[in-house]
Scaffold this motif. Structure first.
Motif, short mmCIF file in Angstrom:
data_model
loop_
_atom_site.label_atom_id
_atom_site.label_comp_id
_atom_site.label_asym_id
_atom_site.label_seq_id
_atom_site.Cartn_x
_atom_site.Cartn_y
_atom_site.Cartn_z
N MET A 16 0.83 -1.20 0.00
CA MET A 16 0.00 0.00 0.00
C MET A 16 0.87 1.26 0.00
N VAL A 17 0.50 2.20 -0.87
CA VAL A 17 1.17 3.49 -0.95
C VAL A 17 0.13 4.55 -0.61
N LEU A 18 0.43 5.41 0.34
CA LEU A 18 -0.56 6.37 0.81
C LEU A 18 -1.04 7.32 -0.27
N THR A 19 -0.19 7.65 -1.24
CA THR A 19 -0.59 8.60 -2.28
C THR A 19 -1.65 8.03 -3.20
N SER A 20 -1.75 6.71 -3.30
CA SER A 20 -2.75 6.11 -4.18
C SER A 20 -3.91 5.48 -3.40
N ALA A 21 -3.97 5.72 -2.10
CA ALA A 21 -5.04 5.14 -1.28
C ALA A 21 -6.31 5.98 -1.39
N ASP A 22 -7.43 5.36 -1.08
CA ASP A 22 -8.72 6.04 -1.05
C ASP A 22 -8.72 7.04 0.11
N VAL A 23 -8.95 8.30 -0.19
CA VAL A 23 -8.87 9.34 0.83
C VAL A 23 -9.97 9.19 1.88
N LEU A 24 -11.15 8.79 1.47
CA LEU A 24 -12.27 8.69 2.39
C LEU A 24 -12.11 7.53 3.37
N TYR A 25 -11.77 6.35 2.86
CA TYR A 25 -11.68 5.16 3.69
C TYR A 25 -10.26 4.84 4.17
N GLY A 26 -9.25 5.43 3.53
CA GLY A 26 -7.87 5.18 3.92
C GLY A 26 -7.39 3.79 3.59
N GLU A 27 -7.86 3.23 2.51
CA GLU A 27 -7.45 1.88 2.12
C GLU A 27 -7.15 1.85 0.63
N GLN A 28 -6.47 0.81 0.23
CA GLN A 28 -6.14 0.59 -1.17
C GLN A 28 -6.47 -0.87 -1.49
N PRO A 29 -7.66 -1.14 -2.04
CA PRO A 29 -8.08 -2.53 -2.23
C PRO A 29 -7.21 -3.33 -3.19
N THR A 30 -6.45 -2.67 -4.05
CA THR A 30 -5.63 -3.41 -5.01
C THR A 30 -4.24 -3.72 -4.47
N SER A 31 -3.94 -3.33 -3.25
CA SER A 31 -2.61 -3.62 -2.71
C SER A 31 -2.46 -5.11 -2.42
N VAL A 32 -1.25 -5.60 -2.54
CA VAL A 32 -0.93 -7.00 -2.29
C VAL A 32 0.21 -7.08 -1.28
#
Length: 135
Positions: A16-32
């Motif tokens: 997970m990279v913070l710059t590409s994370a969802d701002v509202l939920y704070g998550e990145q569903p495509t991270s592995v």
């Protein structure tokens, strides 16, 4: 001390990279998770921790682990995960590890417990194992 008395763990790096994370939920569903890599850690396990239950969290286990930074860097430097993520080679919140030796004798093929890193400290003065070393 960590290399001679530590337990083997399997360590997975969260991509997970913070710059590409969802701002509202704070998550990145495509991270592995990349890994596992075998490293050693001295583990202080508190099973069925009640410290967070007063705030409404159900924390089953709480763990404090100590690892050698240089051993971690040498284990992770052969892979270019941190280069692709544009991050320094060090443990971070969101990474996951599994206790390999602690769980190898469990019944019915169960593996060791998985833990997610929630906090990283460079130094802990209150519970320092090496008074002269500091870090």
């Amino acid at each position: 001390m960590v290399n001679s008395m530590g337990q083997k763990i399997e360590y997975w790096v969260n991509s997970m990279v913070l710059t590409s994370a969802d701002v509202l939920y704070g998550e990145q569903p495509t991270s592995v998770f990349y890994g596992p890599k075998i490293v050693k850690m001295i583990i202080n396990l508190n099973e069925s921790n009640l410290s967070l239950s007063k705030f409404g969290f159900n924390a089953d286990d709480d763990i404090t682990g100590y690892m050698s930074y240089y051993t971690f860097v040498s284990a992770m430097s052969n892979d270019n995960v941190y280069t692709r993520l544009n991050q320094d080679i060090e443990p971070k919140s969101g990474d996951v590890f599994k206790m390999v030796e602690y769980g190898q004798d469990r019944k019915n093929g169960r593996s060791g417990n998985f833990f997610q890193i929630t906090q990283r400290r460079d130094q802990d003065i209150g519970d320092n194992m090496n008074i002269l070393g500091g870090h």
